[in-house]
Write an enzyme that holds these catalytic residues in place. Structure first.
Site, PDB file in Angstrom:
ATOM      1  N   ASP A  72       0.004 -34.897  -7.262  1.00  0.00           N
ATOM      2  CA  ASP A  72       1.644 -35.318  -7.331  1.00  0.00           C
ATOM      3  C   ASP A  72       0.960 -34.889  -9.429  1.00  0.00           C
ATOM      4  OD1 ASP A  72       3.995 -36.313  -9.267  1.00  0.00           O
ATOM      5  OD2 ASP A  72       3.752 -37.952  -7.474  1.00  0.00           O
ATOM      6  N   GLU A 119       1.092 -28.921  -5.024  1.00  0.00           N
ATOM      7  CA  GLU A 119       1.756 -29.852  -4.277  1.00  0.00           C
ATOM      8  C   GLU A 119       1.726 -30.883  -3.828  1.00  0.00           C
ATOM      9  OE1 GLU A 119       4.513 -28.817  -2.221  1.00  0.00           O
ATOM     10  OE2 GLU A 119       4.646 -30.726  -1.180  1.00  0.00           O
ATOM     11  N   ASP A 167      19.019 -23.289  -6.657  1.00  0.00           N
ATOM     12  CA  ASP A 167      20.622 -23.406  -6.192  1.00  0.00           C
ATOM     13  C   ASP A 167      21.556 -25.053  -6.282  1.00  0.00           C
ATOM     14  OD1 ASP A 167      19.343 -24.600  -4.261  1.00  0.00           O
ATOM     15  OD2 ASP A 167      21.235 -24.013  -3.029  1.00  0.00           O
ATOM     16  N   ASP A 190      12.583 -31.214  -5.817  1.00  0.00           N
ATOM     17  CA  ASP A 190      13.680 -32.029  -5.358  1.00  0.00           C
ATOM     18  C   ASP A 190      14.519 -32.275  -6.117  1.00  0.00           C
ATOM     19  OD1 ASP A 190      11.752 -30.915  -3.604  1.00  0.00           O
ATOM     20  OD2 ASP A 190      10.414 -32.911  -3.990  1.00  0.00           O
ATOM     21  N   THR A 245      12.000 -17.161  -3.476  1.00  0.00           N
ATOM     22  CA  THR A 245      11.012 -17.952  -3.342  1.00  0.00           C
ATOM     23  C   THR A 245      11.466 -18.368  -1.516  1.00  0.00           C
ATOM     24  OG1 THR A 245      12.257 -20.741  -3.533  1.00  0.00           O
ATOM     25  CG2 THR A 245      10.713 -19.394  -5.311  1.00  0.00           C
ATOM     26  N   TYR A 303      12.934 -21.149  -0.516  1.00  0.00           N
ATOM     27  CA  TYR A 303      14.119 -21.866  -0.502  1.00  0.00           C
ATOM     28  C   TYR A 303      15.308 -20.692  -1.306  1.00  0.00           C
ATOM     29  CZ  TYR A 303      12.845 -26.656   0.743  1.00  0.00           C
ATOM     30  OH  TYR A 303      12.261 -27.497   2.106  1.00  0.00           O
ATOM     31  N   GLU A 304      14.635 -19.933  -1.917  1.00  0.00           N
ATOM     32  CA  GLU A 304      15.687 -18.697  -2.175  1.00  0.00           C
ATOM     33  C   GLU A 304      16.629 -18.486  -1.810  1.00  0.00           C
ATOM     34  OE1 GLU A 304      14.147 -16.808  -5.831  1.00  0.00           O
ATOM     35  OE2 GLU A 304      15.768 -15.636  -6.765  1.00  0.00           O
ATOM     36  N   GLU A 324       2.269 -22.588 -10.176  1.00  0.00           N
ATOM     37  CA  GLU A 324       3.850 -23.398 -10.332  1.00  0.00           C
ATOM     38  C   GLU A 324       3.706 -24.430  -9.447  1.00  0.00           C
ATOM     39  OE1 GLU A 324       6.862 -21.767  -6.552  1.00  0.00           O
ATOM     40  OE2 GLU A 324       4.976 -21.549  -6.055  1.00  0.00           O
TER      41      GLU A 324
HETATM   42  N1  SAM Z   1       9.165 -24.056  -4.318  1.00  0.00           N
HETATM   43  C1  SAM Z   1       9.119 -23.808  -2.581  1.00  0.00           C
HETATM   44  C2  SAM Z   1      10.928 -22.707  -2.860  1.00  0.00           C
HETATM   45  O1  SAM Z   1      11.682 -22.794  -3.590  1.00  0.00           O
HETATM   46  O2  SAM Z   1      10.624 -22.810  -1.574  1.00  0.00           O
HETATM   47  C3  SAM Z   1       9.305 -25.216  -3.062  1.00  0.00           C
HETATM   48  C4  SAM Z   1      10.685 -25.814  -2.712  1.00  0.00           C
HETATM   49  S1  SAM Z   1      10.735 -27.667  -2.305  1.00  0.00           S
HETATM   50  C5  SAM Z   1      12.161 -28.196  -2.316  1.00  0.00           C
HETATM   51  C6  SAM Z   1      10.307 -28.802  -2.916  1.00  0.00           C
HETATM   52  C7  SAM Z   1       8.060 -29.140  -3.018  1.00  0.00           C
HETATM   53  O3  SAM Z   1       7.763 -29.388  -4.170  1.00  0.00           O
HETATM   54  C8  SAM Z   1       7.707 -30.030  -2.001  1.00  0.00           C
HETATM   55  O4  SAM Z   1       7.403 -29.109  -0.847  1.00  0.00           O
HETATM   56  C9  SAM Z   1       7.407 -31.118  -2.467  1.00  0.00           C
HETATM   57  O5  SAM Z   1       6.866 -31.947  -1.535  1.00  0.00           O
HETATM   58  C10 SAM Z   1       7.294 -30.521  -3.878  1.00  0.00           C
HETATM   59  N2  SAM Z   1       7.120 -31.337  -4.638  1.00  0.00           N
HETATM   60  C11 SAM Z   1       8.149 -32.157  -5.489  1.00  0.00           C
HETATM   61  N3  SAM Z   1       7.738 -32.975  -6.059  1.00  0.00           N
HETATM   62  C12 SAM Z   1       6.349 -32.625  -6.467  1.00  0.00           C
HETATM   63  C13 SAM Z   1       5.514 -33.368  -6.833  1.00  0.00           C
HETATM   64  N4  SAM Z   1       6.137 -34.422  -8.211  1.00  0.00           N
HETATM   65  N5  SAM Z   1       4.156 -32.875  -7.361  1.00  0.00           N
HETATM   66  C14 SAM Z   1       3.833 -31.866  -6.553  1.00  0.00           C
HETATM   67  N6  SAM Z   1       5.009 -31.359  -5.697  1.00  0.00           N
HETATM   68  C15 SAM Z   1       5.989 -31.945  -5.427  1.00  0.00           C
END
Ligand code: SAM
Length: 214
Positions: free
Chosen positions: A97, A70, A155, A119, A194, A196-197, A45
């Site tokens: 990243d 993450e 969403d 994001d 998840t 956020y879901e 993931e």
């Molecule tokens: N997947 C989880 C959920 O659905 O509850 C978290 C959603 S949150 C909006 C997006 C997560 O993706 C954040 O914790 C962010 O730090 C991570 N993220 C965004 N871009 C990333 C990247 N390029 N590499 C690793 N993590 C990333």
């Protein structure tokens, strides 16, 4: 998701046995079966946040190895705390990243990729940073096995529409597309929410999902 910088999170991550360090993987991509000590399939993931989804999946499927990726230490720390409360041998984490994903997984080493509530990066000039962008799909193309699937839920309708438009130019096809996952009896069967879901669907937002292959 960006939590306030939590004191000691970097140190905790550096010492955690659940975290595989990216510098180690940069030196030896393609060694995940050695790390897990078995030949089970590898599901990842990307952008796992606090790890609610991947921890639940790993608990349900001990026959699969999971890697949660993450970017932020303060967020990853929460996933580590879940493992402290309930350790699972088939779950590991990477703090990195995802732009560098092809440096840590070997060619076709991965059996499934999940993107959840990525994001949105709403400005056009940041489109390349969106995890379902054609630039990222090209990276996934390298690490994912030829017949394998990538699943994406969000969403955020503009992000989802963008993601669907990216498929053809990137050489991917949709097996499933829904604009209201929770209203689809068949697709929602076995769905793991998840963080956020749960939050956004409780506010009444429909959840979009695709399953893609190439
Ligand atoms: N997947 C989880 C959920 O659905 O509850 C978290 C959603 S949150 C909006 C997006 C997560 O993706 C954040 O914790 C962010 O730090 C991570 N993220 C965004 N871009 C990333 C990247 N390029 N590499 C690793 N993590 C990333």
């Amino acid at each position: 998701m960006r939590l306030r910088n939590i004191r000691g999170s970097r140190e905790t991550i550096a010492e955690s046995n659940y975290v595989v360090h990216e510098e180690i993987m940069f030196k030896q991509p393609g060694k995940w079966h050695e790390i897990f000590g078995n030949n089970n399939p590898i599901h990842i993931e990307i952008g796992m946040g606090k790890g609610q989804f991947i921890h639940a999946l790993a608990k349900l499927h001990p026959e699969i190895n999971y890697v949660g990726i993450e970017k932020y230490s303060s967020v990853l720390l929460r996933a580590i705390q879940k493992m402290d409360a309930e350790e699972l041998p088939n779950l590991k984490f990477l703090r990195m990243d995802a732009e560098d994903i092809t440096k840590v997984f070997g060619k076709h080493e991965v059996d499934k990729i999940y993107l959840n509530f990525s994001d949105p990066w709403p400005k056009d000039r940041h489109a390349k940073r969106r995890l379902p962008s054609r630039e990222f799909l090209a990276r996934y193309n390298e690490i994912l096995k030829p017949d394998s699937r990538l699943e994406f839920k969000t969403d955020n309708r503009p992000l989802f529409d963008f993601a669907v438009e990216e498929l053809e130019p990137a050489g991917w096809k949709a097996e499933v597309i829904t604009y209201d996952l929770h209203a689809d009896e068949k697709l929602v069967e076995g769905n793991i929410m998840t963080e956020y879901e749960a939050k956004f669907s409780s506010m009444g937002n429909p959840i979009c999902k695709y399953i893609i292959y190439r």
